[in-house]
Scaffold this active site. Structure first.
Site, PDB file in Angstrom:
ATOM      1  N   LEU A   1       0.888  -1.175   0.072  1.00 27.70           N
ATOM      2  CA  LEU A   1       0.118   0.163  -0.062  1.00 27.70           C
ATOM      3  C   LEU A   1       0.939   1.048  -0.064  1.00 27.70           C
ATOM      4  O   LEU A   1       2.206   1.115   0.851  1.00 27.70           O
ATOM      5  CB  LEU A   1      -1.001   0.099   1.508  1.00 27.70           C
ATOM      6  CG  LEU A   1      -2.091  -0.907   1.325  1.00 27.70           C
ATOM      7  CD1 LEU A   1      -2.737  -0.564   2.645  1.00 27.70           C
ATOM      8  CD2 LEU A   1      -3.049  -0.051   0.344  1.00 27.70           C
ATOM      9  N   ASP A   2       0.819   2.332  -0.762  1.00 31.72           N
ATOM     10  CA  ASP A   2       1.405   3.383  -0.537  1.00 31.72           C
ATOM     11  C   ASP A   2       1.940   4.014   0.775  1.00 31.72           C
ATOM     12  O   ASP A   2       0.791   4.052   1.307  1.00 31.72           O
ATOM     13  CB  ASP A   2       0.784   4.537  -1.736  1.00 31.72           C
ATOM     14  CG  ASP A   2       0.577   3.973  -2.992  1.00 31.72           C
ATOM     15  OD1 ASP A   2       1.577   3.075  -3.463  1.00 31.72           O
ATOM     16  OD2 ASP A   2      -0.365   4.733  -3.657  1.00 31.72           O
ATOM     17  N   LEU A   3       2.806   4.856   0.714  1.00 37.20           N
ATOM     18  CA  LEU A   3       3.190   5.494   2.025  1.00 37.20           C
ATOM     19  C   LEU A   3       1.657   6.428   2.577  1.00 37.20           C
ATOM     20  O   LEU A   3       1.675   6.175   3.628  1.00 37.20           O
ATOM     21  CB  LEU A   3       4.233   6.426   1.763  1.00 37.20           C
ATOM     22  CG  LEU A   3       4.866   7.057   2.896  1.00 37.20           C
ATOM     23  CD1 LEU A   3       5.212   6.043   4.010  1.00 37.20           C
ATOM     24  CD2 LEU A   3       5.779   8.015   2.686  1.00 37.20           C
TER      25      LEU A   3
END
Ligand code: DC
Length: 484
Positions: A104-106
């Site tokens: 999952l993106d930052l």
């Protein structure tokens, strides 16, 4: 541990009885270290060997499976050279080296799975057959129907085609509130980099919040940011099943060429008395070939056993002892489970007024439930089954890939109960039926042990609003949608 016969390892692991395990081995469903062993003399070392049934590891206790709500600002990696927080630093896992399954993106948050089971990771992250995931997305301005349809048809961004499976307007806080067109539920199979942010930028929207709420059968539920929990064995099994179905969908795969359509199982149906559960269950069992277990029969049979033994519901210790005695067993006839007490089939004796009047009190005893629930889980693990009851989707099989919750107004149910009583040869006036139904609802939904609730992720059907055919059609469609 020493080397043991395969059927013993399987039965010790709770997969099946020794005899069913032998049948599984002979059918070629069991492999040791990747090699199918279909002879009954085969042995393995449960400490060292990887033993699988239908490709799924049997000895799960050596693995951990954790669902984490990743907060924003945390990396989906194991370690960071710059010392920033990572998903694995949020989970306490002594002795196990967990890794995240996918990313999952930052700046995104939500459900991420951590495990040390490489086979599951590989199955779920294979780029060509990813399972369906759902994201709750807040955007800066509302997106109308046309924009949403474009995302489902697919858009181009930097030479790549980005496409959602579905885009729905939802309300951010549960279904009771009005949908807000700045909140979308986006479902995807793909896992391209920043896919949702990029596709929304093509239709001129900026993502404000992005939270993953589902990975295949697994939902985020009530986990708050930074919180985690271990998966149940049923949830792990459901993830394996979802991964295998996704693999079978891949065109040209061996599995796709040889497999018949796979219908998800087990199926859970819950709801109050006379809400239409049996009608729906029979129709679905017939249509999809499930074996049906009406768990109400087990609580009724226990009640009969206690009444026969003169053990009152107020004596919880004696009831517990009776439940543990193992007198209650299940057999299957014509795809439906029947209940026996010490070998005597009592299925047809369970609608008597005496059982009817006492069953709620006996089924409120936690220890009795524990024994019966264990039997129900075993039943579901051994066959393609459909279980009906009050706590199936919430307690017995929380990881079931399809759950239904039936409801109907009390007056509708009381009328049905009166008609059923006549069918079972009992006379009941309308007011008696109403009293019976509301008394039963009251005990079943207020008891401390497994009260009747709408299970998380359940499809709610009001059988008072729909006629039986429409209800069945809706449920068939829901199962077919989840089939491959
Ligand atoms: O569905 P039924 O009327 O046959 O169920 C009889 C009783 O058993 C019901 O009052 C509640 C109890 N029951 C339960 O507590 N949990 C289940 N899973 C099924 C039935």
């Amino acid at each position: 541990m020493a080397v043991e016969r395969l059927q013993k390892i399987l039965s010790n692991a709770g997969v099946a009885s020794r005899r069913s395990a032998e049948a599984m081995i002979v059918a070629g469903r069991v492999a040791v270290n990747g090699k199918t062993l279909d002879k009954l003399g085969a042995r393995a070392d449960p400490d060292k060997d990887e033993i699988t049934l239908d490709g799924t590891p049997v000895l799960r206790e050596r693995y951990r499976y954790v669902a984490l709500h990743k907060p924003t600002g945390v990396l989906s990696t194991t370690r960071d050279e710059r010392g920033r927080p990572t998903v694995t630093s949020l989970v306490d896992a002594p002795g196990a080296t967990l890794h995240p399954v996918g990313r999952l993106d930052l700046e995104s948050e939500g459900l991420i799975l951590l495990t040390n089971d490489g086979a599951l990771t590989e199955l779920l992250t294979h780029p060509r057959h990813e399972v369906r995931k759902e994201y709750l997305v807040a955007i800066d301005q509302p997106l109308g129907r046309k924009g949403r349809d474009r995302l489902v048809r697919g858009v181009r961004h930097e030479g790549e085609r980005l496409k959602a499976d579905s885009v729905q307007v939802v309300s951010p806080r549960g279904s009771a509130e009005r949908p807000d067109p700045r909140w979308l539920l986006v479902a995807l199979h793909g896992g391209r980099k920043r896919e949702i942010r990029r596709m929304l930028s093509v239709v001129g929207r900026r993502v404000v919040t992005l939270r993953r709420v589902r990975i295949g059968p697994l939902t985020l539920g009530a986990l708050g940011p930074g919180e985690s929990r271990d998966l149940t064995p049923e949830e792990v099994q459901a993830l394996y099943d979802a991964g295998k179905r996704a693999e079978a969908r891949e065109p040209g795969s061996m599995a796709a060429a040889t497999m018949k359509p796979q219908h998800p199982h087990p199926v859970a149906i819950d709801g109050p008395a006379a809400s239409g559960k049996s009608t729906l269950a029979r129709a679905l069992a017939e249509r999809f070939g499930y074996v049906l277990l009406d768990t109400g029969l087990m609580y009724r049979a226990f009640t009969l056993a206690a009444l026969r033994a003169g053990v009152p519901a107020s004596d919880a210790a004696a009831c517990t002892e009776l439940a543990r005695g193992g007198g209650l067993s299940l057999t299957v006839q014509d795809r439906e489970a029947r209940v026996a007490l010490d070998g005597e089939d009592v299925t047809d004796l369970l609608r008597s007024p005496e059982v009817e009047a006492n069953v709620s009190a006996y089924s409120a005893i936690a220890e009795v439930r524990r024994e019966l629930v264990a039997q129900q889980r075993l039943f579901a693990a051994q066959r393609r089954s459909l279980l009906v009851g009050r706590d199936i989707g919430s307690v017995v099989l929380p990881g079931a890939p399809v759950k239904f919750y039936l409801q109907a107004a009390e007056a509708v149910r009381a009328q049905r109960r009166g008609e059923q009583a006549a069918e079972w040869g009992e006379q009941q006036s309308a007011s008696e039926a109403e009293r019976d139904i509301s008394g039963r609802d009251e005990t079943d939904s207020t008891r401390a042990a497994s009260p009747l609730v709408v299970p998380e992720g359940a499809i709610v059907i009001d059988s008072g609003e729909l006629d039986a055919d429409a209800m069945i059609a809706a449920a068939i469609a829901a199962i077919e949608e989840r089939s491959t």
